[in-house]
Design a protein around this motif. Structure first.
Motif, PDB file in Angstrom:
ATOM      1  N   ALA A   1       0.830  -1.211   0.000  1.00  0.00           N
ATOM      2  CA  ALA A   1       0.000   0.000   0.000  1.00  0.00           C
ATOM      3  C   ALA A   1       0.862   1.257   0.000  1.00  0.00           C
ATOM      4  CB  ALA A   1      -0.935   0.002   1.204  1.00  0.00           C
ATOM      5  N   ARG A   2       1.954   1.243   0.740  1.00  0.00           N
ATOM      6  CA  ARG A   2       2.863   2.405   0.765  1.00  0.00           C
ATOM      7  C   ARG A   2       3.557   2.572  -0.581  1.00  0.00           C
ATOM      8  NH1 ARG A   2       2.989   5.532   5.635  1.00  0.00           N
ATOM      9  NH2 ARG A   2       2.202   4.130   7.209  1.00  0.00           N
TER      10      ARG A   2
ATOM     11  N   VAL B   1       4.187   5.377  -5.916  1.00  0.00           N
ATOM     12  CA  VAL B   1       4.111   5.335  -7.380  1.00  0.00           C
ATOM     13  C   VAL B   1       3.079   6.338  -7.892  1.00  0.00           C
ATOM     14  CG1 VAL B   1       3.503   3.886  -9.351  1.00  0.00           C
ATOM     15  CG2 VAL B   1       4.981   2.984  -7.566  1.00  0.00           C
ATOM     16  N   ARG B   2       1.936   6.416  -7.224  1.00  0.00           N
ATOM     17  CA  ARG B   2       0.904   7.392  -7.623  1.00  0.00           C
ATOM     18  C   ARG B   2       1.449   8.816  -7.538  1.00  0.00           C
ATOM     19  NH1 ARG B   2      -2.478   4.054  -4.844  1.00  0.00           N
ATOM     20  NH2 ARG B   2      -2.415   5.342  -2.973  1.00  0.00           N
ATOM     21  N   ARG B   3       2.133   9.136  -6.456  1.00  0.00           N
ATOM     22  CA  ARG B   3       2.667  10.492  -6.286  1.00  0.00           C
ATOM     23  C   ARG B   3       3.758  10.808  -7.298  1.00  0.00           C
ATOM     24  NH1 ARG B   3       2.604  12.347  -0.119  1.00  0.00           N
ATOM     25  NH2 ARG B   3       0.610  11.439   0.406  1.00  0.00           N
ATOM     26  N   MET B   4       4.567   9.833  -7.661  1.00  0.00           N
ATOM     27  CA  MET B   4       5.636  10.056  -8.640  1.00  0.00           C
ATOM     28  C   MET B   4       5.061  10.247 -10.030  1.00  0.00           C
ATOM     29  SD  MET B   4       8.304  10.267  -6.868  1.00  0.00           S
ATOM     30  CE  MET B   4       9.483  10.385  -8.189  1.00  0.00           C
ATOM     31  N   GLY B   5       3.888   9.689 -10.281  1.00  0.00           N
ATOM     32  CA  GLY B   5       3.255   9.820 -11.597  1.00  0.00           C
ATOM     33  C   GLY B   5       2.524  11.134 -11.791  1.00  0.00           C
ATOM     34  N   SER B   6       2.357  11.878 -10.713  1.00  0.00           N
ATOM     35  CA  SER B   6       1.617  13.155 -10.796  1.00  0.00           C
ATOM     36  C   SER B   6       2.449  14.240 -11.410  1.00  0.00           C
ATOM     37  CB  SER B   6       1.188  13.603  -9.401  1.00  0.00           C
ATOM     38  OG  SER B   6       0.452  12.622  -8.749  1.00  0.00           O
TER      39      SER B   6
END
Length: 66
Positions: A55-56, A61-66
């Motif tokens: 989950a972490r 990964v989500r934050r790096m893709g923003s």
């Protein structure tokens, strides 16, 4: 479960898609084992694994893709 007890020895590792450029100086591989994600240096796979709860890792990964 603590990620420090996860056995990554038989894991299926895959190289980061960002490691395919002209300069492969900074390559990482990731593997998923249960609810943990391991990250290691593809040029020194025996040097150790950083392990994270899945989950972490997904949040990272989500934050790096923003």
């Amino acid at each position: 479960m603590t990620v420090s007890t996860v056995d990554f020895s038989g894991a299926a590792w895959r190289k980061s898609s960002r490691s395919n450029g002209a300069s492969n100086a900074n390559c990482v591989e990731v593997a998923v084992v249960g609810s943990a994600v391991g990250v290691r240096d593809s040029k020194s796979p025996g040097a150790g694994v950083l392990a994270f709860p899945a989950a972490r890792w997904a949040s990272f990964v989500r934050r790096m893709g923003s």
